[in-house]
Scaffold this motif. Sequence first.
Motif, mmCIF file in Angstrom:
data_model
loop_
_atom_site.group_PDB
_atom_site.id
_atom_site.type_symbol
_atom_site.label_atom_id
_atom_site.label_comp_id
_atom_site.label_asym_id
_atom_site.label_seq_id
_atom_site.Cartn_x
_atom_site.Cartn_y
_atom_site.Cartn_z
ATOM 1 N N ASN A 212 46.996 33.651 54.979
ATOM 2 C CA ASN A 212 48.235 33.626 55.745
ATOM 3 C C ASN A 212 49.438 33.847 54.846
ATOM 4 N N HIS A 213 49.405 33.247 53.664
ATOM 5 C CA HIS A 213 50.496 33.461 52.715
ATOM 6 C C HIS A 213 50.505 34.911 52.231
ATOM 7 N N ALA A 214 49.339 35.510 52.046
ATOM 8 C CA ALA A 214 49.266 36.912 51.627
ATOM 9 C C ALA A 214 49.862 37.823 52.690
ATOM 10 N N ASP A 215 49.668 37.511 53.944
ATOM 11 C CA ASP A 215 50.284 38.325 55.007
ATOM 12 C C ASP A 215 51.804 38.267 54.919
ATOM 13 N N LEU A 216 52.332 37.072 54.637
ATOM 14 C CA LEU A 216 53.776 36.944 54.481
ATOM 15 C C LEU A 216 54.274 37.790 53.303
ATOM 16 N N ILE A 217 53.545 37.767 52.192
ATOM 17 C CA ILE A 217 53.915 38.569 51.014
ATOM 18 C C ILE A 217 53.895 40.055 51.361
ATOM 19 N N ALA A 218 52.868 40.472 52.089
ATOM 20 C CA ALA A 218 52.764 41.893 52.452
ATOM 21 C C ALA A 218 53.917 42.308 53.353
ATOM 22 N N GLY A 219 54.325 41.446 54.265
ATOM 23 C CA GLY A 219 55.434 41.769 55.152
ATOM 24 C C GLY A 219 56.741 41.914 54.404
ATOM 25 N N LEU A 220 57.023 40.973 53.526
ATOM 26 C CA LEU A 220 58.246 41.063 52.731
ATOM 27 C C LEU A 220 58.240 42.317 51.855
ATOM 28 N N PHE A 221 57.116 42.569 51.225
ATOM 29 C CA PHE A 221 57.016 43.744 50.350
ATOM 30 C C PHE A 221 57.203 45.031 51.139
ATOM 31 N N GLY A 222 56.663 45.084 52.350
ATOM 32 C CA GLY A 222 56.829 46.284 53.165
ATOM 33 C C GLY A 222 58.286 46.533 53.502
#
Length: 1008
Positions: free
Chosen positions: A352-362
Amino acid sequence: MIAQESGLIGLPLRLLAREVYGRIVDRVGEGQVALVTGEEKIVPREARFWVSTVEAMPLDLKPSFVAIDEVQLAGDLERGHVFTDRILNMRGTSETLLLGSATARPLLERLLPGLNVVTRPRMSVLSYTGQKKITRLPQRSAIVAFSSSEVYAIAELIRRQHGGAAVVLGSLSPRTRNAQVALFQNGDVQHLIATDAIGMGLNLDVDHIAFAGVRKFDGYQYRRLSPAEMGQIAGRAGRHTRDGTFGVTGRVDPFEDDLVEDLESHRFDALKVFQWRSTRLDFSSVAALRRSLDEPPREQGLTRALPGADETAFDLAVRDEAVRRLAEGKGNTKLLWDVCQVPDYRKIAPANHADLIAGLFGHLTREGVVPDDWFARQVAFADRTDGDIDTLSNRMAHIRTWTFVANRADWLSDPAHWQGVTRGVEDRLSDALHDRLTQRFVDRRTSVLMRRLRENAMLEAEITSTGDVLVEGQHVGQLQGFRFAPDAAAEGTDGKALRVAAQKALASEMGSRAEKLSRAPNEEFALADDGALRWQGEVVARLLPGDTVLAPGILFLCDDTLDGADREKVEARLQLWVKAHVDTLVKPLRDLETGEGLEGLARGVAFRLVENLGIVERADISEDVRQLDQTMRAGLRRLGVRFGAHHIFVPALLKPAPSRLIAQLWALKHGEPDMPGLAELPQLSASGRTSITVDPEISKALYKVVGFRVCGPRAVRIDILERLADLIRPLLAWKPLDTGVTPPEGAVAEGGGFTVTVAMTSLLGCAGEDFSAVLKSLGYRSESREVQRPVVAAAPEAVGEAPAETAPETENAGEVAPAPVETDTAPAPEAEAARVGEPEAVAVAEASSAEMTAEAPAAEAVASNAENTEPAPAEPEAAEAAPAESADEAAPSVVMETVTIEVWRPGRRERRGRGGDEAAAGRREGRRGGRGRAGEGAADRRPGGKPKGKGRPFADGGKRRDGAGGGKPGASYKSAPAPRKQALDPDSPFAKLAALKADLEKKPRDKS
């Protein structure tokens, strides 16, 4: 540090950084101090001194002084590599200071040759106190646990036992933690429940450390704390020169002796390795970055750190092909790694934290910044202050993530705006969370009072107009009348001190109340049904049994705070009111007790009435009543006494208020203030019920006290019984003077009996078997007979229940017995009353007015009627057929029917075993010419089994005897002394009966 030109200090906790920042600001001013943490940045333009968390230490500064606190954390599996990097790479231009435990000394000396080590011995003694229950821990204790659920459970227990506890968790925001720590530091609470976060440099006034757990989850597994970690936590007890203690509590086993010795002497095994991770990262590609992160250390004493949260988020994010494509190039790869440094405050799951990181990075790669609308939606999700502690904690973790993002100046189009927004949301959530924690785990009233007690300050107490007792503005109890009722929540270890403080205000207030009560008018007092005496609605005393029923005592309810003089003053006023209240409601009894104007036997009757609370059965004092002359009777009537057929009573005492009071005092005197029926019976009487169903659980004596007489299954009010006697009396006395005379409703053709009428059943409110049982209890007997009547005629016997009438009673009517009797002492119609046809009854009635007053008025009336009555036929059928024949002649076409009716007649009286009754019986037998009791036996009975003149009324089959008196010697009448004639009282019932007799004699003469 502040002695240098510039300086930078790295601290292990954000909370500790805040504390140090505040201290330096106080010394050098706010414009020269900067605070840098992952979630907060305060950077003045001319900042000289920097306070930061170790992770957030600015790497581009070149300060004169650098300090790193708690360097032993370089061995921590999760954060150790960061401390190791700062130890190896951060230097001040003039001085670098490493602060920490001696366990790190060997590795530091190996990694940093030429290190100058300065030791500071502990100036206080730390000692082990063993195991104690949580509720018996001393004040100023910190209890250490390792899960939020365990922390909350212990805090709840402490709140119940000691008034409250502060809570410190690593997941709390600095603002919330500061507020909770302030509760403990200020003395509002005496216990602190925390995780091992308090071991990381928090400076608290703790005297005792209690371990409620010794196992923790380090991010990878549950493990036992090392001795060095235990020593770090236990060392929080005691400060500077003040000694401290430590021990275990809850389900933790006592420490081993070797461990205790190590903790007390501060000797621990040295760290073997520091955690290390390469800081020379290759951002040329994702794969190159991964390889550089996996690079092993080249120096002895360092070990490759386990993958941290940032590495885990990086590995999960790059599994997404879209992220991998966006991460191409050195700049984007470095950007991805920077985004992975966002802490996982939420702790939901690594994916779940990785999804948040991916969203911010995108967003950052495609748009250059995080869109404001998307960021606003994420912030709004957490911007709510409702919910419980867990809900607010989750929102706090959520907003801390966005606070961290907002402090990255190059990630948002307007970072200053969003820093303010996220800071405001975090502050609101922090305050709400602090309030919830305080509401759940701290009694605010107790916390304030304990702080004042700790300061040895004088507590201010006051009493509101409603009786609430406040100490320092906090409710500690209620003043109820003259008694202080402490609030249950105010009890505890400091309950005694609170009561002492409250007593200061209570002393003056009680004295003022005593003065006010002693001057209070009677209207401010009231006596409750439970015997409680109330003043202005508050219970101040209770009734106690006295020497007599009508002279109760009182028990004044007050605390020892009231002095003796005020107590006596209040007791005297209450006793005076009780006496006045009783005397007012039972005034007729007081008048009878005084007996003004009464003499002789009248005083005796008055005494019996007072003794029996205003109600005496007539049969119990029959001889005394027989001997009362008209003057005596008139004197008793003036005092409210009524002479009834069944009772001698005082009607005024049957009213609701006197009746309730008398019943209450009677029950109190008999030791049963809560006896069954005491509350219900007076209410039923006051509601207008003339008869009620008898409850076997209620004492029959209580029925009488309230004014009821138990008559079989029903209890009937005694005044209603007298009115029933008034209805029955003329029906029994009625005799046919002419064959054409129609009997009144309820009378029988031959006289001497009656049938039940609607008026009777309506009066008593019952019918059928219940009414029959009432009549039988009064001494009547019934017989069934068949009569002819028209089909359309109404039934003479009333059935069913009808509402009782409450017509006014006539006092004089109650003077007459319910049936013809020889004397007025009979409690019910008797067999002797049947001798209405005997000549001696007429002779005695006409002898003199004095003799007439000695006989029952009803007997006199019936005897006078007998003078003008022709002898009854030999057979009762002839008397019954006469009305039927006249009815047939008048209306020969009416269809007749045969019905069975119940005819009631006076029954034979039971002889009572009292001297007065036996003496009266002897006198009656003497007047019959010396005939003994044998005359009542078989020798005086007729062959048909029917008794002679004494047994039944003449219309019931017996023949009237001649003027010689049925064989009785005439001398028996002449031998009686000539009575003295007296003038009749015109208001007495005897005068009215004499008038009735004259009317009956006049009617035949007028007809002729």
